[in-house]
Design a protein around this motif. Structure first.
Motif, PDB file in Angstrom:
ATOM      1  N   SER A   1     -10.091 -17.199  -4.546  1.00  0.00           N
ATOM      2  CA  SER A   1     -10.792 -17.867  -4.440  1.00  0.00           C
ATOM      3  C   SER A   1     -11.623 -19.023  -5.840  1.00  0.00           C
ATOM      4  O   SER A   1     -11.750 -19.551  -5.306  1.00  0.00           O
ATOM      5  CB  SER A   1     -12.196 -17.075  -4.028  1.00  0.00           C
ATOM      6  N   ILE A   2     -11.184 -18.457  -6.655  1.00  0.00           N
ATOM      7  CA  ILE A   2     -11.730 -18.608  -8.264  1.00  0.00           C
ATOM      8  C   ILE A   2     -10.535 -19.918  -8.407  1.00  0.00           C
ATOM      9  O   ILE A   2     -10.776 -20.850  -8.649  1.00  0.00           O
ATOM     10  CB  ILE A   2     -11.723 -17.772  -8.998  1.00  0.00           C
ATOM     11  N   ILE A   3      -9.497 -19.635  -8.322  1.00  0.00           N
ATOM     12  CA  ILE A   3      -8.634 -20.558  -8.640  1.00  0.00           C
ATOM     13  C   ILE A   3      -8.290 -21.626  -7.596  1.00  0.00           C
ATOM     14  O   ILE A   3      -7.750 -22.627  -8.323  1.00  0.00           O
ATOM     15  CB  ILE A   3      -7.098 -20.237  -9.050  1.00  0.00           C
ATOM     16  N   ARG A   4      -9.175 -21.672  -6.708  1.00  0.00           N
ATOM     17  CA  ARG A   4      -8.430 -23.068  -5.964  1.00  0.00           C
ATOM     18  C   ARG A   4      -9.256 -24.182  -6.647  1.00  0.00           C
ATOM     19  O   ARG A   4      -9.552 -25.247  -6.293  1.00  0.00           O
ATOM     20  CB  ARG A   4      -9.819 -22.333  -4.111  1.00  0.00           C
ATOM     21  N   HIS A   5     -10.510 -23.475  -7.253  1.00  0.00           N
ATOM     22  CA  HIS A   5     -11.250 -25.287  -7.751  1.00  0.00           C
ATOM     23  C   HIS A   5     -10.502 -25.445  -8.795  1.00  0.00           C
ATOM     24  O   HIS A   5     -10.575 -26.603  -9.276  1.00  0.00           O
ATOM     25  CB  HIS A   5     -12.551 -24.294  -8.517  1.00  0.00           C
ATOM     26  N   LEU A   6      -9.523 -24.944  -9.706  1.00  0.00           N
ATOM     27  CA  LEU A   6      -9.040 -25.173 -10.207  1.00  0.00           C
ATOM     28  C   LEU A   6      -7.216 -26.397 -10.218  1.00  0.00           C
ATOM     29  O   LEU A   6      -7.416 -27.269  -9.745  1.00  0.00           O
ATOM     30  CB  LEU A   6      -8.285 -24.310 -11.774  1.00  0.00           C
TER      31      LEU A   6
ATOM     32  N   TYR B   1      -0.974 -24.855 -27.632  1.00  0.00           N
ATOM     33  CA  TYR B   1      -0.465 -24.108 -26.655  1.00  0.00           C
ATOM     34  C   TYR B   1      -0.890 -24.975 -24.996  1.00  0.00           C
ATOM     35  O   TYR B   1      -1.190 -25.945 -25.423  1.00  0.00           O
ATOM     36  CB  TYR B   1      -1.369 -23.294 -26.337  1.00  0.00           C
ATOM     37  N   THR B   2       0.521 -25.355 -23.804  1.00  0.00           N
ATOM     38  CA  THR B   2      -0.369 -25.409 -23.173  1.00  0.00           C
ATOM     39  C   THR B   2      -0.183 -24.829 -21.663  1.00  0.00           C
ATOM     40  O   THR B   2       0.672 -23.930 -21.891  1.00  0.00           O
ATOM     41  CB  THR B   2       0.792 -26.094 -22.303  1.00  0.00           C
ATOM     42  N   ASP B   3      -1.783 -24.914 -21.235  1.00  0.00           N
ATOM     43  CA  ASP B   3      -2.288 -23.922 -20.495  1.00  0.00           C
ATOM     44  C   ASP B   3      -1.311 -24.094 -18.701  1.00  0.00           C
ATOM     45  O   ASP B   3      -0.630 -24.998 -18.115  1.00  0.00           O
ATOM     46  CB  ASP B   3      -3.878 -24.084 -20.350  1.00  0.00           C
ATOM     47  N   THR B   4      -1.105 -23.578 -17.765  1.00  0.00           N
ATOM     48  CA  THR B   4      -0.966 -23.269 -16.616  1.00  0.00           C
ATOM     49  C   THR B   4      -1.695 -22.951 -15.815  1.00  0.00           C
ATOM     50  O   THR B   4      -2.228 -22.071 -15.845  1.00  0.00           O
ATOM     51  CB  THR B   4       0.732 -22.879 -16.200  1.00  0.00           C
ATOM     52  N   GLU B   5      -1.535 -23.345 -14.772  1.00  0.00           N
ATOM     53  CA  GLU B   5      -2.303 -22.421 -13.263  1.00  0.00           C
ATOM     54  C   GLU B   5      -2.019 -21.323 -12.819  1.00  0.00           C
ATOM     55  O   GLU B   5      -2.941 -20.265 -12.678  1.00  0.00           O
ATOM     56  CB  GLU B   5      -2.103 -23.250 -12.070  1.00  0.00           C
ATOM     57  N   GLU B   6      -0.487 -21.501 -12.914  1.00  0.00           N
ATOM     58  CA  GLU B   6       0.014 -19.613 -13.433  1.00  0.00           C
ATOM     59  C   GLU B   6      -0.497 -18.127 -14.703  1.00  0.00           C
ATOM     60  O   GLU B   6      -1.187 -17.628 -14.179  1.00  0.00           O
ATOM     61  CB  GLU B   6       1.091 -19.698 -13.294  1.00  0.00           C
TER      62      GLU B   6
ATOM     63  N   VAL C   1      -3.867 -18.964 -16.266  1.00  0.00           N
ATOM     64  CA  VAL C   1      -4.911 -18.654 -15.020  1.00  0.00           C
ATOM     65  C   VAL C   1      -4.712 -17.688 -13.726  1.00  0.00           C
ATOM     66  O   VAL C   1      -5.941 -16.832 -14.149  1.00  0.00           O
ATOM     67  CB  VAL C   1      -5.724 -19.720 -14.943  1.00  0.00           C
ATOM     68  N   ARG C   2      -4.052 -17.713 -13.108  1.00  0.00           N
ATOM     69  CA  ARG C   2      -3.743 -16.925 -11.688  1.00  0.00           C
ATOM     70  C   ARG C   2      -3.360 -15.559 -12.421  1.00  0.00           C
ATOM     71  O   ARG C   2      -4.691 -14.984 -12.102  1.00  0.00           O
ATOM     72  CB  ARG C   2      -2.425 -16.979 -11.311  1.00  0.00           C
ATOM     73  N   THR C   3      -2.541 -15.278 -13.199  1.00  0.00           N
ATOM     74  CA  THR C   3      -2.825 -13.950 -13.917  1.00  0.00           C
ATOM     75  C   THR C   3      -3.450 -13.304 -14.728  1.00  0.00           C
ATOM     76  O   THR C   3      -3.657 -12.072 -14.732  1.00  0.00           O
ATOM     77  CB  THR C   3      -0.767 -13.527 -15.256  1.00  0.00           C
ATOM     78  N   TRP C   4      -4.715 -14.292 -15.241  1.00  0.00           N
ATOM     79  CA  TRP C   4      -5.170 -14.353 -16.439  1.00  0.00           C
ATOM     80  C   TRP C   4      -6.512 -13.694 -15.588  1.00  0.00           C
ATOM     81  O   TRP C   4      -7.367 -12.257 -15.450  1.00  0.00           O
ATOM     82  CB  TRP C   4      -6.443 -14.922 -17.071  1.00  0.00           C
ATOM     83  N   LEU C   5      -6.613 -13.817 -13.874  1.00  0.00           N
ATOM     84  CA  LEU C   5      -7.479 -13.554 -13.357  1.00  0.00           C
ATOM     85  C   LEU C   5      -7.419 -12.500 -12.898  1.00  0.00           C
ATOM     86  O   LEU C   5      -8.297 -12.165 -12.720  1.00  0.00           O
ATOM     87  CB  LEU C   5      -7.911 -15.013 -12.617  1.00  0.00           C
ATOM     88  N   ASP C   6      -6.190 -12.293 -12.556  1.00  0.00           N
ATOM     89  CA  ASP C   6      -5.374 -10.500 -11.987  1.00  0.00           C
ATOM     90  C   ASP C   6      -5.569  -9.811 -12.286  1.00  0.00           C
ATOM     91  O   ASP C   6      -6.557  -9.187 -11.965  1.00  0.00           O
ATOM     92  CB  ASP C   6      -4.466 -11.353 -11.481  1.00  0.00           C
ATOM     93  N   ARG C   7      -5.911  -9.955 -13.500  1.00  0.00           N
ATOM     94  CA  ARG C   7      -5.597  -8.482 -15.011  1.00  0.00           C
ATOM     95  C   ARG C   7      -7.318  -8.551 -15.019  1.00  0.00           C
ATOM     96  O   ARG C   7      -8.129  -7.338 -15.031  1.00  0.00           O
ATOM     97  CB  ARG C   7      -5.383  -8.585 -15.922  1.00  0.00           C
ATOM     98  N   ARG C   8      -8.015  -9.435 -15.550  1.00  0.00           N
ATOM     99  CA  ARG C   8      -9.304  -9.673 -15.100  1.00  0.00           C
ATOM    100  C   ARG C   8     -10.281  -9.127 -14.377  1.00  0.00           C
ATOM    101  O   ARG C   8     -11.665  -7.989 -14.789  1.00  0.00           O
ATOM    102  CB  ARG C   8      -9.980 -11.094 -16.208  1.00  0.00           C
ATOM    103  N   ILE C   9     -10.196  -9.232 -13.424  1.00  0.00           N
ATOM    104  CA  ILE C   9     -10.492  -9.087 -11.794  1.00  0.00           C
ATOM    105  C   ILE C   9     -10.318  -6.544 -12.037  1.00  0.00           C
ATOM    106  O   ILE C   9     -10.954  -6.402 -11.651  1.00  0.00           O
ATOM    107  CB  ILE C   9     -10.501  -9.207 -10.719  1.00  0.00           C
ATOM    108  N   GLU C  10      -9.166  -6.760 -12.323  1.00  0.00           N
ATOM    109  CA  GLU C  10      -8.665  -5.406 -12.133  1.00  0.00           C
ATOM    110  C   GLU C  10      -9.275  -4.687 -13.023  1.00  0.00           C
ATOM    111  O   GLU C  10     -10.063  -3.948 -12.640  1.00  0.00           O
ATOM    112  CB  GLU C  10      -7.379  -5.862 -12.548  1.00  0.00           C
ATOM    113  N   LEU C  11      -9.872  -5.505 -14.736  1.00  0.00           N
ATOM    114  CA  LEU C  11     -10.228  -4.430 -15.312  1.00  0.00           C
ATOM    115  C   LEU C  11     -11.995  -4.503 -15.291  1.00  0.00           C
ATOM    116  O   LEU C  11     -12.717  -3.911 -14.861  1.00  0.00           O
ATOM    117  CB  LEU C  11     -10.544  -5.401 -16.836  1.00  0.00           C
ATOM    118  N   GLU C  12     -12.668  -5.506 -14.494  1.00  0.00           N
ATOM    119  CA  GLU C  12     -14.111  -5.055 -13.923  1.00  0.00           C
ATOM    120  C   GLU C  12     -13.422  -4.284 -12.831  1.00  0.00           C
ATOM    121  O   GLU C  12     -15.173  -4.001 -12.800  1.00  0.00           O
ATOM    122  CB  GLU C  12     -14.224  -6.565 -13.445  1.00  0.00           C
ATOM    123  N   ASP C  13     -12.668  -4.394 -11.624  1.00  0.00           N
ATOM    124  CA  ASP C  13     -13.428  -3.387 -10.560  1.00  0.00           C
ATOM    125  C   ASP C  13     -12.998  -1.698 -11.245  1.00  0.00           C
ATOM    126  O   ASP C  13     -14.602  -1.075 -11.056  1.00  0.00           O
ATOM    127  CB  ASP C  13     -11.898  -3.358  -9.750  1.00  0.00           C
TER     128      ASP C  13
END
Length: 534
Positions: free
Chosen positions: A380-385, A470-475, A477-489
């Protein structure tokens, strides 16, 4: 010459025009559909402004894929604080109907935005996607989060207000040219303005301010006016100043009540703050890692001088993005001082401290609601990117990289042969910073530009890296979000119910419209895709 430039600029645009609609002669302009990608050409000046005070007189030429065009006078300035030192600068465009005097202005309504006569155009020097991470994901996530709650104006008791006043920033991508030559990919954004909060500029009870520097003003009860920017009322009356000073004393009042032990602390907090907006702000900060949004950048506002609301602004350092040339912080961290629990946002800073102490169960319950509904999910979050990147397109990103090749997010980190990068965070705080005067022996470690390095041989006077980037990628950001949400859960003790809605297909309500979210896209019940989910 100006006509020739304008025509040549428009001929360069994609030929996906529905119908031509020139609004240049209209004082008030309504662009009913938010453009997927706006095209702007600035003429009448040779160079872009370098400072906030330049007040350059220019022309603003606009066109979008729906065939809407207009040409208006603008007064243009550079915009920002620390970003003014960067090569590619933000700018503000104030639209004029008079001869660049600025007394008669152009009201422009874009999509669901409130009418404005001035807008910000953000450069996002450190965001590879030029706003996709630093603005779109954060602002649009916040809009998703608050969509299931009564509007702030309704909670404040306003009887009549502009439904387009969304009470938080929003953005869309635009391509800016200067005299027909590509200048860059920018984010066209709503400014901090009273209209977006449904405020009256002469109403002393409608007070709106932000802290511009990290300050203890809200903890000591003494207002440092040099660290506060008041956005409303337009003229800061003694009455309005009094409300800000009273707000600054709230912490002292609550602290005294707590020590005396004779007050219902929850009730006293609810008298002073809109609990819902502060809880949403805390959760949004935790998910986005918005550490730069606790001691400053928070927008505080009230409609009666008593109860205060908050909303986010300036999300350029979120989702792991930092201003350092070769570093993006991991999901386990928030900036460089806190971990993912963000004591800065939830326990250390006023007034967020009071909510973490007395409304912790409500914070966890609200988080659970947003997780179960699917609003707080990676898809849901990364769809905006993803939507942002599709709007801009690879051709314009390639032009951006060519035009602004010095931007650190278009580079790569090159480690000098005498050093080895240690991809570990556990020993970061125990590792000393690099000392140019020190002779390092093989095996010695140091921190340089937020990375840990180990000397491969005896070395002195040679920094661990030759170049940064550095060069950012969608992947990423996706990996970062997966881990961040896991931690906040884990932090907020979220357990998904067995009968929760699928992570792939969810329903969202926008006003009276039901939208179905599937694989990062939004659809109406009959299957038609809705751009942006609105």
């Amino acid at each position: 010459m100006k006509t020739k430039l304008l025509l040549s600029f428009f001929l360069l645009l994609p030929l996906t025009i529905i119908s031509a609609q020139d609004m240049s002669g209209e004082k008030d302009i309504t662009i009913s559909i938010e453009p997927r990608l706006a095209h702007v050409n600035i003429t009448g000046i040779e160079t872009m402004p370098e400072t906030k005070e330049e007040n350059k007189k220019a022309w603003f030429e606009y066109r979008d894929e729906n065939g809407v065009t207009f040409r208006k006078r603008i007064i243009i300035n550079a915009q920002g604080n620390s970003s003014l030192a960067l090569p590619k600068k933000n700018f503000t465009a104030d639209f004029c109907e008079d001869e660049w005097i600025g007394e008669e202005t152009t009201d422009i309504t874009i999509g669901k935005w409130v009418a404005q006569d001035s807008f910000h155009f953000k450069a996002y020097w450190y965001d590879t996607f030029r706003g996709g991470v630093a603005a779109a994901m954060g602002y649009k996530l916040y809009e998703d989060m608050v969509a299931d709650e009564p509007r702030i104006q309704e909670r404040a008791g306003l009887a009549d207000f502009d439904r387009n006043a969304i009470c938080h920033p929003d953005c869309f991508p635009c391509i800016v040219s200067l005299n027909g030559e590509f200048l860059g990919v920018f984010s066209w954004q709503l400014k901090k303005h009273r209209k977006n909060l449904s405020m009256e500029k002469k109403n002393s009870k409608h007070v709106y301010f932000e802290l511009t520097n990290y300050t203890e003003s809200l903890a000591t009860g003494i207002v440092n006016w040099n660290d506060i920017e008041v956005k409303n009322p337009k003229t800061l009356t003694d009455e309005a100043k009094g409300y800000i000073e009273k707000y600054a004393r709230y912490h002292l009042d609550l602290d005294a009540m707590e020590r005396e032990g004779n007050a219902d602390m929850r009730q006293e907090i609810e008298k002073r703050y809109d609990v819902a907006s502060f809880i949403d702000y805390i959760i949004h900060s935790l998910i986005t890692a918005n550490a730069d949004g606790a001691g400053k950048n928070v927008q505080y506002f009230t409609y009666d001088g008593e109860k205060w609301f908050c909303t986010p602004y300036d999300l350029d350092l979120t989702f792991g993005t930092l201003w350092v040339n070769d570093f993006q912080f991991p999901a386990e961290w928030t900036w460089m001082r806190e971990d993912y629990t963000m004591p800065m946002a939830t326990k250390g800073y006023i007034p967020f401290y009071w909510f973490s102490k007395y409304f912790w169960e409500e914070i966890k319950a609200r988080y659970a609601t947003l997780r179960t509904s699917g609003v707080l999910s990676t898809d849901s979050i990364i769809r905006h990117l993803i939507d942002w990147n599709e709007r801009v397109g690879q051709d314009y990103f390639a032009k951006e990289k060519e035009r602004w090749s010095a931007s650190p997010c278009f580079g790569h980190r090159e480690v000098n042969k005498e050093w080895e990068s240690i991809e570990s965070w556990e020993d970061y705080y125990a590792t000393p910073k690099y000392d140019a005067e020190k002779e390092y022996k093989a095996g010695d470690r140091c921190v340089y530009n937020y990375h840990i390095y180990e000397a491969k041989e005896n070395v002195s006077g040679i920094t661990p890296t030759a170049t940064g980037g550095y060069t950012d990628t969608e992947e990423r950001v996706r990996t970062w979000l997966d881990r961040r949400i896991e931690l906040e859960d884990d932090y907020l003790e979220y357990v998904a119910p067995k009968d929760s809605v699928s992570a792939e297909t969810r329903k969202f309500i926008r006003g009276n419209i039901i939208l179905i979210h599937h694989n990062g896209h939004y659809y109406t019940p009959d299957g038609a895709e809705v751009c942006g989910g609105f």
